[in-house]
Scaffold this active site. Structure first.
Site, short mmCIF file in Angstrom:
data_model
loop_
_atom_site.label_atom_id
_atom_site.label_comp_id
_atom_site.label_asym_id
_atom_site.label_seq_id
_atom_site.Cartn_x
_atom_site.Cartn_y
_atom_site.Cartn_z
N CYS A 62 -2.09 -0.45 7.34
CA CYS A 62 -1.32 0.79 7.20
C CYS A 62 -1.44 1.65 8.45
O CYS A 62 -0.50 2.38 8.80
CB CYS A 62 -1.81 1.56 5.98
SG CYS A 62 -1.37 0.79 4.40
N CYS A 108 -6.00 1.66 5.50
CA CYS A 108 -6.56 0.41 6.03
C CYS A 108 -5.95 0.13 7.40
O CYS A 108 -5.04 0.84 7.86
CB CYS A 108 -6.28 -0.75 5.07
SG CYS A 108 -4.53 -1.21 4.99
N GLU A 148 0.78 4.04 1.81
CA GLU A 148 1.26 4.57 3.09
C GLU A 148 2.51 3.82 3.57
O GLU A 148 3.47 4.44 4.06
CB GLU A 148 0.16 4.46 4.16
CG GLU A 148 -1.10 5.25 3.83
CD GLU A 148 -2.12 4.46 3.03
OE1 GLU A 148 -3.31 4.81 3.08
OE2 GLU A 148 -1.74 3.48 2.34
N HIS A 170 0.82 -1.21 0.00
CA HIS A 170 0.00 0.00 0.00
C HIS A 170 0.86 1.27 0.00
O HIS A 170 2.03 1.25 0.38
CB HIS A 170 -0.94 0.00 1.20
CG HIS A 170 -2.08 -0.96 1.06
ND1 HIS A 170 -3.17 -0.98 1.92
CD2 HIS A 170 -2.33 -1.93 0.13
CE1 HIS A 170 -4.02 -1.92 1.53
NE2 HIS A 170 -3.53 -2.50 0.46
#
Length: 273
Positions: free
Chosen positions: A116, A113, A89, A87
């Site tokens: 993260c 999410c 982040e 992801h």
């Protein structure tokens, strides 16, 4: 001391810090190969210095073509993107150019999410600014909020009056400058083509004999003749004709020696490929 006042003053309409960093997050998201969702993130410290950026994608050294990008598959979860994609982040934290992200804030195009969220908390980031919360009803988003609240991480929805940022990739030159640049480019291409043609022709032309000082000979001597005689006589005529041709600029090619020797202009015999 009298204060000096600017006549014009600073430019109006400059981007705010929020617009600038969120715009950078959206720009970074354009690097994502994900066909369904492109997410970008940008980490900034308390001095408004960029610490790191990231977007969602496959891990480094893993070819994009060798892993699945779909959300669903009849073959099961391992045939989807979810077990493999990193992801935005997490990539931003891993890509940081500072020793620590402690006290920083993160701009992200999509609310993080729960996985993260764990990374953001562990990195010491104190504020999350997000542009979209379209997955707010998912369990992962609800878990993220619970974690952020417990860890004291501030969450803020990014709001702006702008809907679109136009990003030029070059400065617009004046028309006269463009015309001059085009004319210069055209001249350069023309010279290059001329040099290339000369170079190509020089490789195809036959080498000319070295100039000599010949005896005068009328041009009619180079007309098609039907001379006959010994080889010695033909050789003498050959040397005489070649000397005359060199002096008069008429290049000739001999068709044979000995009886019935014929002389023809080179333009009738040479054919360039």
């Amino acid at each position: 001391m009298e204060k000096v006042t600017d006549i014009e003053g600073p430019r109006k309409g400059a981007l705010s810090w929020d617009d600038y960093f969120m715009g950078l997050a959206f720009l970074t998201a354009m690097r994502s190969k994900d066909p369904s969702t492109q997410v970008g993130a940008c980490i900034v410290n308390d001095r408004n210095r960029i610490i790191g950026v990231g977007y969602n994608g496959m891990p480094s050294n893993c070819p994009n073509e060798d892993l699945p990008w779909g959300k669903k598959s009849t073959s099961g979860e391992l045939a989807t993107k979810y077990p493999y994609v990193v992801h935005a982040e997490l990539n931003a934290v891993l890509n940081k150019n500072s020793e620590s992200c402690a006290g920083c804030r993160i701009y992200t195009t999509l609310f993080p999410c729960n996985e993260c969220a764990k990374v953001i908390i562990q990195a010491g980031i104190q504020q999350v600014i997000y542009a979209s919360d379209k997955h707010s009803e998912r369990l992962s988003a609800k878990a993220s909020r619970r974690l952020f609240n417990l860890a004291g991480v501030e969450m803020r929805h990014y709001e702006t009056e702008k809907e679109l940022l136009a990003l030029p990739l070059r400065y617009e030159e004046r028309q006269s400058e463009r015309d001059a640049m085009h004319a210069s480019t055209t001249r350069t291409q023309s010279r290059n083509e001329t040099c290339a043609n000369h170079l190509s022709l020089s490789h195809r032309l036959p080498s000319m004999p070295s100039p000599v000082t010949p005896a005068p000979l009328a041009c009619s001597a180079c007309n098609a003749c039907n001379a006959s005689g010994s080889v010695e006589t033909a050789n003498e005529r050959w040397h005489g004709w070649m000397a005359a041709a060199t002096a008069t600029g008429l290049a000739c090619v001999i068709g044979g020696l000995g009886r019935r020797m014929r002389m023809r202009p080179a333009s009738q015999l040479l054919r360039f490929r």
